[in-house]
Each structure stands twice: as C-alpha cells, then as structure tokens.
Design a protein around this motif. Structure first.
Motif, PDB file in Angstrom:
ATOM      1  N   PRO A 104       4.084 -36.659 -44.796  1.00 35.13           N
ATOM      2  CA  PRO A 104       4.228 -36.144 -46.098  1.00 35.13           C
ATOM      3  C   PRO A 104       5.289 -36.327 -46.740  1.00 35.13           C
ATOM      4  O   PRO A 104       6.284 -36.768 -46.311  1.00 35.13           O
ATOM      5  CB  PRO A 104       3.908 -34.756 -45.485  1.00 35.13           C
ATOM      6  CG  PRO A 104       3.392 -34.485 -44.419  1.00 35.13           C
ATOM      7  CD  PRO A 104       3.914 -35.953 -43.795  1.00 35.13           C
ATOM      8  N   ALA A 105       5.251 -36.208 -48.170  1.00 37.77           N
ATOM      9  CA  ALA A 105       6.229 -36.274 -49.034  1.00 37.77           C
ATOM     10  C   ALA A 105       7.637 -35.704 -48.717  1.00 37.77           C
ATOM     11  O   ALA A 105       8.775 -35.957 -48.919  1.00 37.77           O
ATOM     12  CB  ALA A 105       6.025 -36.232 -50.220  1.00 37.77           C
ATOM     13  N   TYR A 106       7.459 -34.416 -48.057  1.00 39.54           N
ATOM     14  CA  TYR A 106       8.342 -33.696 -47.805  1.00 39.54           C
ATOM     15  C   TYR A 106       8.057 -32.628 -46.673  1.00 39.54           C
ATOM     16  O   TYR A 106       6.603 -32.213 -46.453  1.00 39.54           O
ATOM     17  CB  TYR A 106       9.344 -32.868 -48.670  1.00 39.54           C
ATOM     18  CG  TYR A 106       8.124 -32.203 -49.764  1.00 39.54           C
ATOM     19  CD1 TYR A 106       7.765 -30.767 -49.352  1.00 39.54           C
ATOM     20  CD2 TYR A 106       7.916 -32.875 -50.886  1.00 39.54           C
ATOM     21  CE1 TYR A 106       6.886 -30.257 -50.187  1.00 39.54           C
ATOM     22  CE2 TYR A 106       7.007 -32.036 -51.710  1.00 39.54           C
ATOM     23  CZ  TYR A 106       6.567 -30.823 -51.462  1.00 39.54           C
ATOM     24  OH  TYR A 106       5.690 -30.224 -52.572  1.00 39.54           O
ATOM     25  N   TRP A 107       8.752 -32.413 -45.738  1.00 43.97           N
ATOM     26  CA  TRP A 107       8.360 -31.590 -44.588  1.00 43.97           C
ATOM     27  C   TRP A 107       9.378 -30.850 -43.757  1.00 43.97           C
ATOM     28  O   TRP A 107      10.686 -31.376 -43.987  1.00 43.97           O
ATOM     29  CB  TRP A 107       7.192 -32.180 -43.610  1.00 43.97           C
ATOM     30  CG  TRP A 107       7.690 -33.611 -43.036  1.00 43.97           C
ATOM     31  CD1 TRP A 107       7.480 -34.655 -43.466  1.00 43.97           C
ATOM     32  CD2 TRP A 107       8.649 -33.835 -41.932  1.00 43.97           C
ATOM     33  NE1 TRP A 107       8.164 -35.720 -42.818  1.00 43.97           N
ATOM     34  CE2 TRP A 107       8.578 -35.250 -41.603  1.00 43.97           C
ATOM     35  CE3 TRP A 107       8.930 -32.990 -40.915  1.00 43.97           C
ATOM     36  CZ2 TRP A 107       9.537 -35.985 -40.907  1.00 43.97           C
ATOM     37  CZ3 TRP A 107       9.850 -33.688 -39.805  1.00 43.97           C
ATOM     38  CH2 TRP A 107       9.874 -34.903 -39.762  1.00 43.97           C
ATOM     39  N   ARG A 131       5.609 -28.300 -40.839  1.00 40.37           N
ATOM     40  CA  ARG A 131       5.055 -27.627 -41.924  1.00 40.37           C
ATOM     41  C   ARG A 131       5.516 -28.198 -43.145  1.00 40.37           C
ATOM     42  O   ARG A 131       6.613 -28.897 -43.317  1.00 40.37           O
ATOM     43  CB  ARG A 131       5.567 -26.106 -41.970  1.00 40.37           C
ATOM     44  CG  ARG A 131       7.065 -25.946 -42.153  1.00 40.37           C
ATOM     45  CD  ARG A 131       7.589 -25.225 -41.224  1.00 40.37           C
ATOM     46  NE  ARG A 131       8.883 -24.748 -41.171  1.00 40.37           N
ATOM     47  CZ  ARG A 131       9.922 -24.812 -40.334  1.00 40.37           C
ATOM     48  NH1 ARG A 131       9.571 -25.515 -38.919  1.00 40.37           N
ATOM     49  NH2 ARG A 131      10.961 -24.405 -40.262  1.00 40.37           N
ATOM     50  N   ILE A 132       4.421 -28.380 -44.270  1.00 42.37           N
ATOM     51  CA  ILE A 132       4.797 -28.955 -45.762  1.00 42.37           C
ATOM     52  C   ILE A 132       5.666 -27.951 -46.398  1.00 42.37           C
ATOM     53  O   ILE A 132       4.994 -26.846 -46.894  1.00 42.37           O
ATOM     54  CB  ILE A 132       3.610 -29.195 -46.292  1.00 42.37           C
ATOM     55  CG1 ILE A 132       2.771 -30.014 -45.447  1.00 42.37           C
ATOM     56  CG2 ILE A 132       3.868 -30.084 -47.515  1.00 42.37           C
ATOM     57  CD1 ILE A 132       3.029 -31.323 -44.971  1.00 42.37           C
ATOM     58  N   ALA A 133       6.982 -28.323 -46.411  1.00 46.79           N
ATOM     59  CA  ALA A 133       7.889 -27.491 -47.013  1.00 46.79           C
ATOM     60  C   ALA A 133       9.249 -28.293 -47.527  1.00 46.79           C
ATOM     61  O   ALA A 133       9.552 -29.192 -46.707  1.00 46.79           O
ATOM     62  CB  ALA A 133       8.147 -26.194 -46.139  1.00 46.79           C
ATOM     63  N   ARG A 134       9.666 -27.961 -48.917  1.00 49.22           N
ATOM     64  CA  ARG A 134      10.711 -28.706 -49.203  1.00 49.22           C
ATOM     65  C   ARG A 134      11.777 -28.321 -48.594  1.00 49.22           C
ATOM     66  O   ARG A 134      12.303 -27.123 -48.625  1.00 49.22           O
ATOM     67  CB  ARG A 134      10.787 -28.844 -50.657  1.00 49.22           C
ATOM     68  CG  ARG A 134      11.620 -29.871 -51.443  1.00 49.22           C
ATOM     69  CD  ARG A 134      11.756 -29.892 -52.964  1.00 49.22           C
ATOM     70  NE  ARG A 134      10.541 -30.227 -53.399  1.00 49.22           N
ATOM     71  CZ  ARG A 134       9.879 -31.248 -53.765  1.00 49.22           C
ATOM     72  NH1 ARG A 134      10.554 -32.365 -53.461  1.00 49.22           N
ATOM     73  NH2 ARG A 134       9.033 -31.429 -54.220  1.00 49.22           N
ATOM     74  N   PRO A 135      12.943 -28.927 -48.001  1.00 48.46           N
ATOM     75  CA  PRO A 135      14.098 -28.435 -47.629  1.00 48.46           C
ATOM     76  C   PRO A 135      15.083 -27.927 -48.549  1.00 48.46           C
ATOM     77  O   PRO A 135      15.071 -28.632 -49.613  1.00 48.46           O
ATOM     78  CB  PRO A 135      14.846 -29.757 -46.738  1.00 48.46           C
ATOM     79  CG  PRO A 135      13.472 -30.657 -46.422  1.00 48.46           C
ATOM     80  CD  PRO A 135      12.556 -30.511 -47.452  1.00 48.46           C
ATOM     81  N   TYR A 166      12.864 -33.483 -44.088  1.00 40.57           N
ATOM     82  CA  TYR A 166      12.497 -34.607 -44.557  1.00 40.57           C
ATOM     83  C   TYR A 166      12.087 -34.273 -46.075  1.00 40.57           C
ATOM     84  O   TYR A 166      11.435 -33.536 -46.437  1.00 40.57           O
ATOM     85  CB  TYR A 166      11.512 -35.493 -43.727  1.00 40.57           C
ATOM     86  CG  TYR A 166      11.025 -36.601 -44.386  1.00 40.57           C
ATOM     87  CD1 TYR A 166      11.379 -37.898 -43.966  1.00 40.57           C
ATOM     88  CD2 TYR A 166       9.837 -36.748 -45.006  1.00 40.57           C
ATOM     89  CE1 TYR A 166      10.963 -39.012 -44.326  1.00 40.57           C
ATOM     90  CE2 TYR A 166       9.352 -38.032 -45.706  1.00 40.57           C
ATOM     91  CZ  TYR A 166       9.935 -39.136 -45.118  1.00 40.57           C
ATOM     92  OH  TYR A 166       9.364 -40.248 -45.727  1.00 40.57           O
ATOM     93  N   ASP A 167      12.570 -35.184 -47.010  1.00 46.56           N
ATOM     94  CA  ASP A 167      12.277 -35.287 -48.441  1.00 46.56           C
ATOM     95  C   ASP A 167      12.253 -36.669 -49.072  1.00 46.56           C
ATOM     96  O   ASP A 167      13.513 -36.972 -49.321  1.00 46.56           O
ATOM     97  CB  ASP A 167      13.168 -34.236 -49.209  1.00 46.56           C
ATOM     98  CG  ASP A 167      12.553 -34.055 -50.574  1.00 46.56           C
ATOM     99  OD1 ASP A 167      11.759 -34.834 -50.916  1.00 46.56           O
ATOM    100  OD2 ASP A 167      13.159 -32.838 -51.130  1.00 46.56           O
ATOM    101  N   THR A 168      11.287 -37.367 -49.261  1.00 46.71           N
ATOM    102  CA  THR A 168      11.153 -38.689 -49.910  1.00 46.71           C
ATOM    103  C   THR A 168      11.584 -38.707 -51.344  1.00 46.71           C
ATOM    104  O   THR A 168      11.944 -39.933 -51.662  1.00 46.71           O
ATOM    105  CB  THR A 168       9.997 -39.429 -49.511  1.00 46.71           C
ATOM    106  OG1 THR A 168      10.213 -40.992 -49.670  1.00 46.71           O
ATOM    107  CG2 THR A 168       8.799 -38.909 -50.222  1.00 46.71           C
ATOM    108  N   THR A 169      11.566 -37.491 -51.838  1.00 43.64           N
ATOM    109  CA  THR A 169      11.848 -37.723 -53.370  1.00 43.64           C
ATOM    110  C   THR A 169      13.209 -37.133 -53.720  1.00 43.64           C
ATOM    111  O   THR A 169      13.697 -37.476 -55.001  1.00 43.64           O
ATOM    112  CB  THR A 169      10.945 -36.558 -53.911  1.00 43.64           C
ATOM    113  OG1 THR A 169      11.637 -35.004 -53.601  1.00 43.64           O
ATOM    114  CG2 THR A 169       9.561 -36.327 -53.745  1.00 43.64           C
TER     115      THR A 169
END
Length: 307
Positions: free
Chosen positions: A63-66, A258-262, A107-110
C-alpha cells in the motif's frame, strides 16, 4: 569470453572495489537487485526484474503507506530442513531453535525529503536487538534504519548504544525504500509458497557472496483484505551473520499490519533531531576493533548468482 560473463565480472569488481569506479560515497552503494537502488541493474540483465511464468500468481503490492509491528526470529538450528517462510511462532521449529525480539516498520511512499533527493520514506525500528547481519560482537542494542528519499541513516540510542558507535551515521547515499512494486525484483518461489499450508505467496532471491550463499525473501498472504483489497506481507526472511551473531536465518513476521500514515514527528523527524548536517559514514560492515568479531561481512559483497 562472452558478454554475460564479462558483465558479471565487472559487477563483482564493482561490488568488491566500488571506490575504484566512483567518488567518495560510492563505496556505500550496495547491490540490492533493484529493491533499494538500481546499482548493477541494466538492460543486459533485464533491469533486475525477475521473470514470471504464466502459471505464477500476480504480484502483490505494498500500500502507499502503512505501519506494522513484527516479531523477529533469529533461527540458529534446524533451518536446513525447515526453511522459511515461517508461521508466528514457527510451527516447524522448537523454541530452542530460535530467539525472539520485536520491532516496528513505518512506510510512506508519498514522502518527499527536504533536500528533494528522491521520494518515499521507511523506518525499521529494532527494539533491544539490532539487525544481525553485521560482523559486530553483540547485537543486543536498539537501532533504527531510516530511508528518506535516496538516503539511508542508521540510528542508535543512549540507553544501550555500543561503544564507539555514533548516534547517527549515513548508511548509504543511495538506498531508497522498497517501491510499492518491489516484489518484481524477486523470483517467485513455488516451493516456498507450499509452506504454511499454501496460504502465502513466497518470493526469494539467492545471492552469492565470498562467504557463501545469502537468502533474501518475502512472503505475502494469498487472501486479500482491506478496502481497497490488498495482500498484506506475512514475513521478511533473510540470512544473517553466521559468526558471532549466530543468525543463519532471520525472519521478521508481521503482526497488526494496518493502513495508516506514519506520524512524521515520531519517525522521519528523528533524523533531523539526531543527525548532524553531514553524518559520518557508518562502519557497520567494517566495524571498529572494539565491535568487530574478526570476520568479513557478507551483505556488502553481494553478486548475482550464476545460472
């Protein structure tokens, strides 16, 4: 001598003597088969993208962030007949075969770093037992790897920091987080996918080093969950230091994915708080005498395995 052999010999020379082919920072750029950089990847080797058979399953994506906690198993015994991926705890092993520690990945690819060098961020925090792939006498200390864009940093903490180790050092100027589609660089392993009752898709890369073969692999759950649906990672497994650390196989088994933005204040901001503007290069692969176990590291001397 054919082109393939020449390219492999050149790659080996790059890996063993990188300073001969670049500037001061080039020695800290490690071959990762395309997962963390494109060093050694080119059109001749398909840009390090693994071939897939028509019968192979489709690739999973991050996912894009997790955020995910994990339990790390340092496996010392019976791994030859019981290879990873493992359940949590490993059902094919006994508690006497491994030790247990814990940590968390973010993790946050953005993410875009302040200096604009690359994109994406990842932090792997090892609590009270650091990643056992370095030739260091004692890995019983808390450590954190943080990749911000292309740069990767290594952090340690005052409560258990080893002697002669700085609070922050530059692990590599080119070691970005795995991209969402990083699994394309790892061969699908139908045999390893039979583990855990066939509930996982396993991907593993066997690499050669002067000290022997090295394993680098991931397993993802076959069944998608979440919204939108995704296949969550089940474990990250790899070879560790086999000398003093006694870590032939290491498995980080994900829990509470879980899908959550750090929160940047709790993660990426540690670099600005702990690192000088020009951090010293890490000496993890060639540690000072006070930390060294007297053996050569493996992971900084990887090369592609000959067919």
């Amino acid at each position: 001598m054919n082109t393939s052999l020449l390219s492999r010999l050149f790659l080996l020379l790059l890996l063993l003597s990188p300073a001969a082919f670049g500037g001061q920072d080039s020695g800290a750029v490690y071959f990762t088969n395309g997962v963390h950089n494109n060093a050694g990847c080119n059109a001749q080797n398909g840009n390090c993208i693994a071939k897939r058979a028509p019968s192979d399953p489709t690739d999973p994506f991050f996912p894009a962030y997790w955020i995910s906690d994990w339990t790390m198993y340092r496996v010392m015994h019976n791994y030859e007949k019981n290879p990873p991926p493992y359940s949590n705890p490993p059902s094919t092993l006994t508690p006497a075969d491994y030790t247990v520690s814990r940590g968390t990945s973010y993790y946050d690819t953005t993410y875009i770093p302040p200096d604009g060098d690359g994109f994406g961020a990842m932090m792997e925090h090892y609590e009270q037992y650091c990643l056992p792939i370095f030739p260091i006498k004692d890995n019983h200390y808390t450590c954190t790897f943080v990749s911000l864009g292309n740069k990767a940093y290594f952090l340690t903490y005052p409560q258990d920091r080893p002697k002669d180790m700085p609070a922050c050092c530059m692990f590599s100027p080119l070691n970005h987080p795995p991209r969402q589609d990083f699994i394309e660089h790892l061969p699908y392993s139908a045999e390893r996918s039979k583990n855990l009752g066939g509930r996982v898709q396993a991907y593993a890369l066997d690499l050669d080093s002067p000290a022997g073969p090295i394993l680098f692999g991931y397993a993802f759950n076959k069944v998608s969950t979440g919204q939108p649906p995704y296949r969550s990672p089940q474990s990250f497994f790899f070879s560790g230091d086999t000398t003093v650390a006694n870590a032939p196989i290491v498995s980080q088994n994900y829990t509470n994915f879980r899908i959550a933005r750090p929160d940047p204040a709790q993660t990426w901001a540690q670099v600005a708080a702990m690192c000088p503007s020009n951090p010293p290069p890490c000496q993890l692969f060639e540690p000072p005498a006070a930390q060294s176990n007297g053996h050569k590291a493996q992971w900084n001397q990887l090369m592609q395995r000959k067919p």
